[in-house]
Design a protein around this motif. Structure first.
Motif, mmCIF file in Angstrom:
data_model
loop_
_atom_site.group_PDB
_atom_site.id
_atom_site.type_symbol
_atom_site.label_atom_id
_atom_site.label_comp_id
_atom_site.label_asym_id
_atom_site.label_seq_id
_atom_site.Cartn_x
_atom_site.Cartn_y
_atom_site.Cartn_z
ATOM 1 N N GLU A 1 0.819 -1.212 0.000
ATOM 2 C CA GLU A 1 0.000 0.000 0.000
ATOM 3 C C GLU A 1 0.861 1.273 0.000
ATOM 4 O OE1 GLU A 1 -3.440 0.169 2.418
ATOM 5 O OE2 GLU A 1 -3.841 -1.969 2.305
ATOM 6 N N PRO A 2 1.728 1.421 -0.987
ATOM 7 C CA PRO A 2 2.637 2.584 -1.004
ATOM 8 C C PRO A 2 1.929 3.916 -1.192
ATOM 9 C CG PRO A 2 2.716 1.424 -3.100
ATOM 10 C CD PRO A 2 1.908 0.567 -2.166
ATOM 11 N N ALA A 3 0.715 3.924 -1.755
ATOM 12 C CA ALA A 3 0.026 5.192 -2.021
ATOM 13 C C ALA A 3 -0.850 5.650 -0.865
ATOM 14 C CB ALA A 3 -0.818 5.082 -3.291
ATOM 15 N N ALA A 4 -0.937 4.866 0.209
ATOM 16 C CA ALA A 4 -1.764 5.258 1.353
ATOM 17 C C ALA A 4 -1.254 6.568 1.935
ATOM 18 C CB ALA A 4 -1.743 4.161 2.421
ATOM 19 N N GLY A 5 -2.137 7.543 2.079
ATOM 20 C CA GLY A 5 -1.762 8.824 2.653
ATOM 21 C C GLY A 5 -1.183 9.814 1.675
ATOM 22 N N LEU A 6 -1.041 9.432 0.406
ATOM 23 C CA LEU A 6 -0.499 10.344 -0.593
ATOM 24 C C LEU A 6 -1.613 11.165 -1.223
ATOM 25 C CD1 LEU A 6 2.117 8.164 -2.538
ATOM 26 C CD2 LEU A 6 2.358 9.338 -0.357
ATOM 27 N N ASP A 7 -1.308 12.415 -1.563
ATOM 28 C CA ASP A 7 -2.274 13.208 -2.318
ATOM 29 C C ASP A 7 -2.161 12.846 -3.794
ATOM 30 O OD1 ASP A 7 -0.097 14.641 -3.446
ATOM 31 O OD2 ASP A 7 -0.230 16.212 -1.934
#
Length: 251
Positions: A178-184
């Motif tokens: 889940e590398p995109a968690a929390g990314l805008d």
């Protein structure tokens, strides 16, 4: 050609619960493979089995044709199987650059005595590590925060920092949980581009991700799991149109 990773009929039981149920798939030596599925589908357990954090109840895990099913996580990492985590695991008191430098320890050759003595060779190696760490931070868009402590960074930036640290270990297979968690949106787009660039350089990438926009625009192959079982596998377009996938997840 030998697959980079082979998951062969892998099952993991926790008492009466079957978290991963006879899952098989391959990750090619090139490109990006994604694992998707609803919450609780067994994705992170599957990653833990691949990385060595858990041992399967049955089945095998092969890395570059070698059976690593019982191999410790650090030994898998030393062979080039490197992962990030769903929950960010950084050294909060270290700077961003120092956290990335930690990722180089699998490849560096310095010893404790040399480090304590501060020999010219050690100082030169440390300078090279620092330069490479900062280059990797720039690559993930974090050059401006290289000297800031990790615990002062936003959650999204900490996720990107963990990706930079994983790249410092020079992986042959990069597992991204889940590398995109929390990314805008902008950070997510940059991450997608970065993943494609890393794959183009010869690193196999396997990722778990809930961001379907990122998956469909980044992955070459998609594996879908539900209740611990693989229910579909194919290109993003094939998976997106699969009735079983729509019913279980995308719908």
């Amino acid at each position: 050609m030998t697959a980079r990773l082979t998951v062969d009929d892998v099952t993991r039981r926790f008492g009466g619960l079957v978290a991963v149920d006879a899952v098989s798939f391959e990750v090619p030596t090139t490109g990006v493979t994604a694992v998707i599925g609803p919450n609780g589908a067994g994705k992170t357990t599957l990653f833990n089995l691949i990385s060595g954090a858990l041992e399967p109840s049955s089945g095998r895990v092969l890395f570059d044709g070698e059976d690593v099913t019982r191999l410790a996580p650090e030994k898998r990492a030393a062979r080039g199987l490197v992962r990030t985590f769903q929950l960010v695991k950084l050294f909060p008191e270290l700077t961003a650059a120092e956290n990335v430098a930690v990722g180089t320890h699998l490849k560096s050759r310095g010893g404790l005595l040399a480090a304590l003595l501060g020999t010219p060779a050690t100082r030169a190696m440390e300078a090279r590590i620092d330069e490479r760490s900062r280059a990797l931070l720039a690559r993930v868009g974090l050059a401006a925060v290289a000297d800031r402590r990790a615990d002062t960074l936003s959650y999204g930036r900490r996720r990107l920092l963990e990706v930079a640290r994983a790249l410092a270990a020079e992986p042959r297979l990069l597992l991204l949980d889940e590398p995109a968690a929390g990314l805008d949106a902008e950070e997510s787009a940059r991450l997608s581009t970065l993943i494609r660039e890393v794959a183009a350089e010869g690193v196999s990438v396997l990722l778990i991700e809930h961001d379907m926009h990122l998956v469909m625009n980044t992955a070459d192959r998609v594996v879908v799991v539900d209740f611990g079982r693989k229910i579909a596998e194919g290109t993003p377009a094939e998976v997106k149109a699969d009735p079983a996938v729509i019913a279980a997840y995308l719908g």
